[in-house]
Design a protein around this motif. Sequence first.
Motif, PDB file in Angstrom:
ATOM      1  N   SER A   1      -5.859   4.956  -2.303  1.00 57.65           N
ATOM      2  CA  SER A   1      -4.895   5.542  -1.380  1.00 57.65           C
ATOM      3  C   SER A   1      -5.597   5.725  -0.039  1.00 57.65           C
ATOM      4  O   SER A   1      -6.826   5.662   0.050  1.00 57.65           O
ATOM      5  N   GLY A   2      -4.820   5.951   0.998  1.00 53.72           N
ATOM      6  CA  GLY A   2      -5.398   6.104   2.331  1.00 53.72           C
ATOM      7  C   GLY A   2      -4.818   7.289   3.066  1.00 53.72           C
ATOM      8  O   GLY A   2      -3.606   7.483   3.075  1.00 53.72           O
ATOM      9  N   THR A   3      -5.718   8.083   3.653  1.00 53.10           N
ATOM     10  CA  THR A   3      -5.286   9.210   4.481  1.00 53.10           C
ATOM     11  C   THR A   3      -6.214   9.290   5.697  1.00 53.10           C
ATOM     12  O   THR A   3      -7.290   8.689   5.702  1.00 53.10           O
ATOM     13  N   ILE A   4      -5.786  10.034   6.687  1.00 53.39           N
ATOM     14  CA  ILE A   4      -6.644  10.293   7.836  1.00 53.39           C
ATOM     15  C   ILE A   4      -7.273  11.668   7.640  1.00 53.39           C
ATOM     16  O   ILE A   4      -6.564  12.657   7.429  1.00 53.39           O
ATOM     17  N   ARG A   5      -8.591  11.711   7.684  1.00 52.64           N
ATOM     18  CA  ARG A   5      -9.313  12.976   7.551  1.00 52.64           C
ATOM     19  C   ARG A   5     -10.278  13.103   8.722  1.00 52.64           C
ATOM     20  O   ARG A   5     -11.151  12.256   8.878  1.00 52.64           O
ATOM     21  N   GLY A   6     -10.104  14.160   9.498  1.00 51.16           N
ATOM     22  CA  GLY A   6     -11.012  14.399  10.609  1.00 51.16           C
ATOM     23  C   GLY A   6     -11.049  13.248  11.603  1.00 51.16           C
ATOM     24  O   GLY A   6     -12.079  12.981  12.210  1.00 51.16           O
TER      25      GLY A   6
ATOM     26  N   VAL B   1     -15.181   6.181   3.856  1.00 44.69           N
ATOM     27  CA  VAL B   1     -14.715   6.667   5.157  1.00 44.69           C
ATOM     28  C   VAL B   1     -14.902   5.549   6.169  1.00 44.69           C
ATOM     29  O   VAL B   1     -15.976   4.952   6.253  1.00 44.69           O
ATOM     30  N   ILE B   2     -13.838   5.248   6.892  1.00 44.11           N
ATOM     31  CA  ILE B   2     -13.912   4.228   7.933  1.00 44.11           C
ATOM     32  C   ILE B   2     -13.766   4.942   9.259  1.00 44.11           C
ATOM     33  O   ILE B   2     -12.688   5.452   9.592  1.00 44.11           O
ATOM     34  N   GLU B   3     -14.871   5.016   9.974  1.00 52.42           N
ATOM     35  CA  GLU B   3     -14.882   5.777  11.219  1.00 52.42           C
ATOM     36  C   GLU B   3     -14.095   5.049  12.285  1.00 52.42           C
ATOM     37  O   GLU B   3     -14.076   3.828  12.354  1.00 52.42           O
TER      38      GLU B   3
ATOM     39  N   LEU C   1       0.839  -1.190   0.000  1.00 51.78           N
ATOM     40  CA  LEU C   1       0.000   0.000   0.000  1.00 51.78           C
ATOM     41  C   LEU C   1       0.880   1.248   0.000  1.00 51.78           C
ATOM     42  O   LEU C   1       0.939   1.970   0.983  1.00 51.78           O
ATOM     43  N   PRO C   2       1.551   1.539  -1.098  1.00 58.46           N
ATOM     44  CA  PRO C   2       2.488   2.663  -1.107  1.00 58.46           C
ATOM     45  C   PRO C   2       1.806   4.014  -0.990  1.00 58.46           C
ATOM     46  O   PRO C   2       2.447   4.990  -0.640  1.00 58.46           O
ATOM     47  N   ASP C   3       0.521   4.088  -1.310  1.00 53.87           N
ATOM     48  CA  ASP C   3      -0.156   5.375  -1.315  1.00 53.87           C
ATOM     49  C   ASP C   3      -0.872   5.681  -0.007  1.00 53.87           C
ATOM     50  O   ASP C   3      -1.743   6.531   0.038  1.00 53.87           O
ATOM     51  N   PHE C   4      -0.508   4.957   1.042  1.00 55.16           N
ATOM     52  CA  PHE C   4      -1.075   5.256   2.354  1.00 55.16           C
ATOM     53  C   PHE C   4      -0.097   6.130   3.128  1.00 55.16           C
ATOM     54  O   PHE C   4       1.108   5.888   3.111  1.00 55.16           O
ATOM     55  N   THR C   5      -0.624   7.137   3.809  1.00 49.71           N
ATOM     56  CA  THR C   5       0.215   7.868   4.747  1.00 49.71           C
ATOM     57  C   THR C   5       0.513   6.948   5.925  1.00 49.71           C
ATOM     58  O   THR C   5      -0.193   5.960   6.148  1.00 49.71           O
ATOM     59  N   LYS C   6       1.533   7.279   6.675  1.00 50.57           N
ATOM     60  CA  LYS C   6       1.916   6.385   7.766  1.00 50.57           C
ATOM     61  C   LYS C   6       0.795   6.173   8.794  1.00 50.57           C
ATOM     62  O   LYS C   6       0.490   5.040   9.155  1.00 50.57           O
ATOM     63  N   PRO C   7       0.142   7.264   9.266  1.00 45.96           N
ATOM     64  CA  PRO C   7      -0.966   7.033  10.210  1.00 45.96           C
ATOM     65  C   PRO C   7      -2.114   6.262   9.594  1.00 45.96           C
ATOM     66  O   PRO C   7      -2.765   5.450  10.274  1.00 45.96           O
ATOM     67  N   ALA C   8      -2.381   6.482   8.312  1.00 50.66           N
ATOM     68  CA  ALA C   8      -3.462   5.742   7.657  1.00 50.66           C
ATOM     69  C   ALA C   8      -3.113   4.263   7.561  1.00 50.66           C
ATOM     70  O   ALA C   8      -3.951   3.388   7.755  1.00 50.66           O
TER      71      ALA C   8
ATOM     72  N   LEU D   1     -10.363   7.225   8.839  1.00 53.78           N
ATOM     73  CA  LEU D   1      -9.551   6.755   7.716  1.00 53.78           C
ATOM     74  C   LEU D   1     -10.342   6.940   6.428  1.00 53.78           C
ATOM     75  O   LEU D   1     -11.460   6.448   6.303  1.00 53.78           O
ATOM     76  N   LEU D   2      -9.766   7.659   5.492  1.00 54.62           N
ATOM     77  CA  LEU D   2     -10.421   7.893   4.205  1.00 54.62           C
ATOM     78  C   LEU D   2      -9.698   7.108   3.118  1.00 54.62           C
ATOM     79  O   LEU D   2      -8.501   7.300   2.897  1.00 54.62           O
ATOM     80  N   LEU D   3     -10.432   6.220   2.456  1.00 53.84           N
ATOM     81  CA  LEU D   3      -9.892   5.501   1.302  1.00 53.84           C
ATOM     82  C   LEU D   3     -10.437   6.160   0.047  1.00 53.84           C
ATOM     83  O   LEU D   3     -11.643   6.371  -0.080  1.00 53.84           O
ATOM     84  N   LEU D   4      -9.541   6.486  -0.869  1.00 54.68           N
ATOM     85  CA  LEU D   4      -9.941   7.135  -2.112  1.00 54.68           C
ATOM     86  C   LEU D   4      -9.388   6.299  -3.253  1.00 54.68           C
ATOM     87  O   LEU D   4      -8.183   6.031  -3.306  1.00 54.68           O
ATOM     88  N   GLY D   5     -10.264   5.887  -4.173  1.00 52.94           N
ATOM     89  CA  GLY D   5      -9.768   5.035  -5.246  1.00 52.94           C
ATOM     90  C   GLY D   5     -10.722   4.988  -6.419  1.00 52.94           C
ATOM     91  O   GLY D   5     -11.497   5.914  -6.647  1.00 52.94           O
ATOM     92  N   GLU D   6     -10.644   3.893  -7.174  1.00 56.48           N
ATOM     93  CA  GLU D   6     -11.435   3.736  -8.384  1.00 56.48           C
ATOM     94  C   GLU D   6     -12.437   2.617  -8.226  1.00 56.48           C
ATOM     95  O   GLU D   6     -12.146   1.596  -7.615  1.00 56.48           O
ATOM     96  N   CYS D   7     -13.586   2.821  -8.848  1.00 56.89           N
ATOM     97  CA  CYS D   7     -14.581   1.757  -8.938  1.00 56.89           C
ATOM     98  C   CYS D   7     -14.033   0.665  -9.862  1.00 56.89           C
ATOM     99  O   CYS D   7     -13.519   0.958 -10.946  1.00 56.89           O
ATOM    100  N   ALA D   8     -14.143  -0.595  -9.438  1.00 54.08           N
ATOM    101  CA  ALA D   8     -13.624  -1.701 -10.241  1.00 54.08           C
ATOM    102  C   ALA D   8     -14.431  -1.890 -11.521  1.00 54.08           C
ATOM    103  O   ALA D   8     -13.966  -2.526 -12.460  1.00 54.08           O
ATOM    104  N   GLU D   9     -15.634  -1.332 -11.566  1.00 52.64           N
ATOM    105  CA  GLU D   9     -16.499  -1.569 -12.728  1.00 52.64           C
ATOM    106  C   GLU D   9     -16.486  -0.420 -13.726  1.00 52.64           C
ATOM    107  O   GLU D   9     -16.285  -0.624 -14.915  1.00 52.64           O
ATOM    108  N   CYS D  10     -16.677   0.815 -13.255  1.00 56.81           N
ATOM    109  CA  CYS D  10     -16.743   1.944 -14.190  1.00 56.81           C
ATOM    110  C   CYS D  10     -15.490   2.807 -14.132  1.00 56.81           C
ATOM    111  O   CYS D  10     -15.346   3.739 -14.914  1.00 56.81           O
ATOM    112  N   HIS D  11     -14.595   2.533 -13.199  1.00 60.85           N
ATOM    113  CA  HIS D  11     -13.340   3.271 -13.026  1.00 60.85           C
ATOM    114  C   HIS D  11     -13.556   4.728 -12.634  1.00 60.85           C
ATOM    115  O   HIS D  11     -12.661   5.553 -12.786  1.00 60.85           O
ATOM    116  N   GLY D  12     -14.749   5.025 -12.153  1.00 60.99           N
ATOM    117  CA  GLY D  12     -14.979   6.346 -11.583  1.00 60.99           C
ATOM    118  C   GLY D  12     -14.369   6.426 -10.205  1.00 60.99           C
ATOM    119  O   GLY D  12     -13.944   5.422  -9.621  1.00 60.99           O
TER     120      GLY D  12
END
Length: 75
Positions: free
Chosen positions: A47-52, A71-73, A6-13, A55-66
């Motif tokens: 990718s993963g970051t901590i927001r507020g 958010v994982i509370e 998971l190279p695109d994760f920040t360390k806390p994430a 844990l916030l995961l931001l990525g692509e839909c496997a089907e439409c690539h949108g």
Amino acid sequence: MTIESLPDFTKPARQRWASIPAAIRERLLSNVWCGKCRHAVTITNFSGTIRGGNLLLLGECAECHGTVARVIEHS
Ligand SMILES: [Zn+2]
């Protein structure tokens, strides 16, 4: 999938993500709402970051690539 791949994760994430049991992580990744597909999809290239304090995961839909996000509370 391993934590090390998971190279695109920040360390806390990464630490937050690592604290979640693997079975739950898989369920979270395969149950992300896509607004375009209008149903739950698998998130890819994320990718993963901590927001507020969550844990916030931001990525692509496997089907439409949108762009999809999950958010994982902090429990
Ligand atoms: Zn989609």
